[in-house]
Design an enzyme around this catalytic site. Structure first.
Site, PDB file in Angstrom:
ATOM      1  N   ARG A  15      12.352  -7.993   5.244  1.00  0.00           N
ATOM      2  CA  ARG A  15      12.263  -8.983   4.171  1.00  0.00           C
ATOM      3  C   ARG A  15      12.869  -8.423   2.882  1.00  0.00           C
ATOM      4  NH1 ARG A  15       5.897 -10.162   4.573  1.00  0.00           N
ATOM      5  NH2 ARG A  15       5.983  -7.967   5.188  1.00  0.00           N
ATOM      6  N   LYS A  75       6.786  -4.936   0.228  1.00  0.00           N
ATOM      7  CA  LYS A  75       5.704  -4.047   0.650  1.00  0.00           C
ATOM      8  C   LYS A  75       5.479  -2.936  -0.365  1.00  0.00           C
ATOM      9  CE  LYS A  75       3.598  -4.318   3.787  1.00  0.00           C
ATOM     10  NZ  LYS A  75       2.304  -5.052   3.915  1.00  0.00           N
ATOM     11  N   TYR A  94       3.201  -6.651  -2.622  1.00  0.00           N
ATOM     12  CA  TYR A  94       1.948  -6.456  -1.891  1.00  0.00           C
ATOM     13  C   TYR A  94       1.574  -4.988  -2.015  1.00  0.00           C
ATOM     14  CZ  TYR A  94       2.467 -11.025   0.385  1.00  0.00           C
ATOM     15  OH  TYR A  94       2.585 -12.368   0.641  1.00  0.00           O
ATOM     16  N   HIS A  96      -2.109  -3.713  -1.399  1.00  0.00           N
ATOM     17  CA  HIS A  96      -3.167  -3.369  -0.431  1.00  0.00           C
ATOM     18  C   HIS A  96      -3.737  -1.991  -0.723  1.00  0.00           C
ATOM     19  CE1 HIS A  96      -2.300  -6.954   1.888  1.00  0.00           C
ATOM     20  NE2 HIS A  96      -1.034  -6.599   1.982  1.00  0.00           N
ATOM     21  N   GLU A 118      -1.341  -9.974  -3.247  1.00  0.00           N
ATOM     22  CA  GLU A 118      -2.492 -10.425  -2.450  1.00  0.00           C
ATOM     23  C   GLU A 118      -3.749 -10.683  -3.261  1.00  0.00           C
ATOM     24  OE1 GLU A 118      -2.863  -5.908  -2.431  1.00  0.00           O
ATOM     25  OE2 GLU A 118      -1.231  -7.363  -2.316  1.00  0.00           O
ATOM     26  N   ASP A 270      -3.792  -4.316   7.294  1.00  0.00           N
ATOM     27  CA  ASP A 270      -3.267  -3.863   6.001  1.00  0.00           C
ATOM     28  C   ASP A 270      -4.358  -3.735   4.946  1.00  0.00           C
ATOM     29  OD1 ASP A 270      -3.660  -6.570   5.628  1.00  0.00           O
ATOM     30  OD2 ASP A 270      -1.539  -7.058   5.360  1.00  0.00           O
TER      31      ASP A 270
END
Length: 371
Positions: A15, A75, A94, A96, A118, A270
């Site tokens: 991505r 990510k 993101y 996490h 997120e 994740d």
């Protein structure tokens, strides 16, 4: 503002954080967008398309991280990217952080402003930047689960929907949120028997109202989870507490009770995973391992397998927030947008998200004190 879009380096991640349409909008508003050469290739976007939209191509990540005020990623940054981050730089991706102490400490040490897709949350509780990827992950969880149930992949040799005279597979889904709903929708569409568990009875009632087929809704507690896990052919972990580590709902003992060749797909990996035997994340290159005779699929970036769909679905939702950050600066943007403010996890060496701080036993500083 100078905005940087580096190429993702997480294994199997194709991505990209910005599409040409977003670049064009940012450039039209007077911003400078740096895109690493080849960043969009995995999603079927050429360098030429970025140039036509007004982006400046960069050969490598050093130039992007070195110049950009705002870094856009998909990510979380990997260890080799941490030294490139600098104090005051805004990282929008993101993150996490709850299950990742090392990354949390690295971001604190680098003094960045870390805004996590997120944990951006609107007043009604929805998660607008997590939702599109949860939709993809939920649908793909059934797709990959069905594949690994095939005998050639080590599974029980079961067709998810069965055939006349032969029962369909039993699909058990833990969590009735966006991932759970989308997984149930696909599994039911393929003819499987589906059991979905959640602690929210109103959400279960909603599932029964909108889904049709062989659906059973069950209140989630240890007793009911233990029973459902035992008869599952495909178990999907779809539990989410925004920003926090996922609770371990399925114990190792429960996994031992599962059928030989059953499949687990833990979408919650994740955030640490909701199944005790999911003790590590896997990659698209090496997606599964077997424990107690059960196939475990624990890829932490499931949507990365369908990058064209995922990239466009994600950037449709991130662009309005990117524009706010670019136009107003991050401080004014989070002051004026409570949903965006909830996305701020770390600022200048302080943890500003309560769930992240609690996960690591770190001090929590309210955002209004850090801004």
């Amino acid at each position: 503002m100078v905005i940087g879009v580096p190429k993702e380096i997480k294994p199997g991640e194709n991505r990209v954080a910005m599409v040409p349409a977003g670049v064009e909008e940012l450039v039209r508003r007077g911003h400078r967008v740096l895109v690493q050469r080849g960043a969009g290739r995995g999603s079927g976007i050429t360098d030429e398309e970025y140039v036509e939209a007004g982006a400046v191509l960069c050969e490598g990540p050093d130039e992007i991280f070195g110049q950009a005020d705002l870094i856009l990623k998909v990510k979380e940054p990997l260890a080799q990217e941490w030294p490139r981050l600098r104090p005051g730089q805004v990282l929008f991706t993101y993150l996490h952080l709850a299950p990742d102490r090392a990354l949390t400490e690295a971001l604190l040490e680098r003094g960045v402003v870390g805004i996590a897709y997120e944990t951006i949350q609107t007043d009604d509780g929805s998660l607008p930047l997590l939702t599109p990827m949860s939709e993809v992950a939920g649908r793909m969880a059934v797709q990959v689960g069905a594949q690994y149930l095939e005998k050639v992949h080590g599974g029980r040799g079961i067709l998810l929907g069965g055939v006349p005279g032969v029962p369909a597979a039993e699909v058990v889904i833990l969590g009735a949120g966006t991932v759970g709903y989308n997984a149930a929708r696909i599994a039911l569409g393929l003819g499987a028997h589906v059991t979905i568990l959640d602690i929210n009875v109103a959400r279960l009632r909603y599932m029964e109202d909108i889904l049709r087929g062989n659906l059973i809704t069950v209140v989630s507690n240890r007793y009911n989870v233990e029973r459902a896990v035992r008869y599952a052919d495909l178990l999907i972990g779809a539990v989410l507490i925004p920003g926090a580590r996922a609770p371990k709902l399925v114990t190792e003992g429960m996994v031992r009770s599962m059928k030989e060749g059953a499949v687990i797909v833990d979408v919650a990996v994740d955030q640490g995973g909701c199944i005790e035997t999911v003790d590590r994340a896997t990659t698209h290159d090496d997606p599964v391992y077997v424990k107690h005779g059960v196939i475990h699929y624990a890829v932490a970036n499931i949507p990365g397998a369908v990058p064209r769909t995922s990239t466009y679905a994600l950037t449709n939702c991130t662009l309005p927030y990117v524009l706010e950050l670019a136009e107003r600066g991050w401080k004014e943007a989070v002051r004026s947008n409570p949903a965006l403010a909830r996305g701020v996890n770390v600022v200048a060496g302080e943890v500003t998200h309560r769930a992240v701080a609690q996960s690591h036993g770190l001090s929590y500083v309210p955002l209004e004190r850090a801004v």
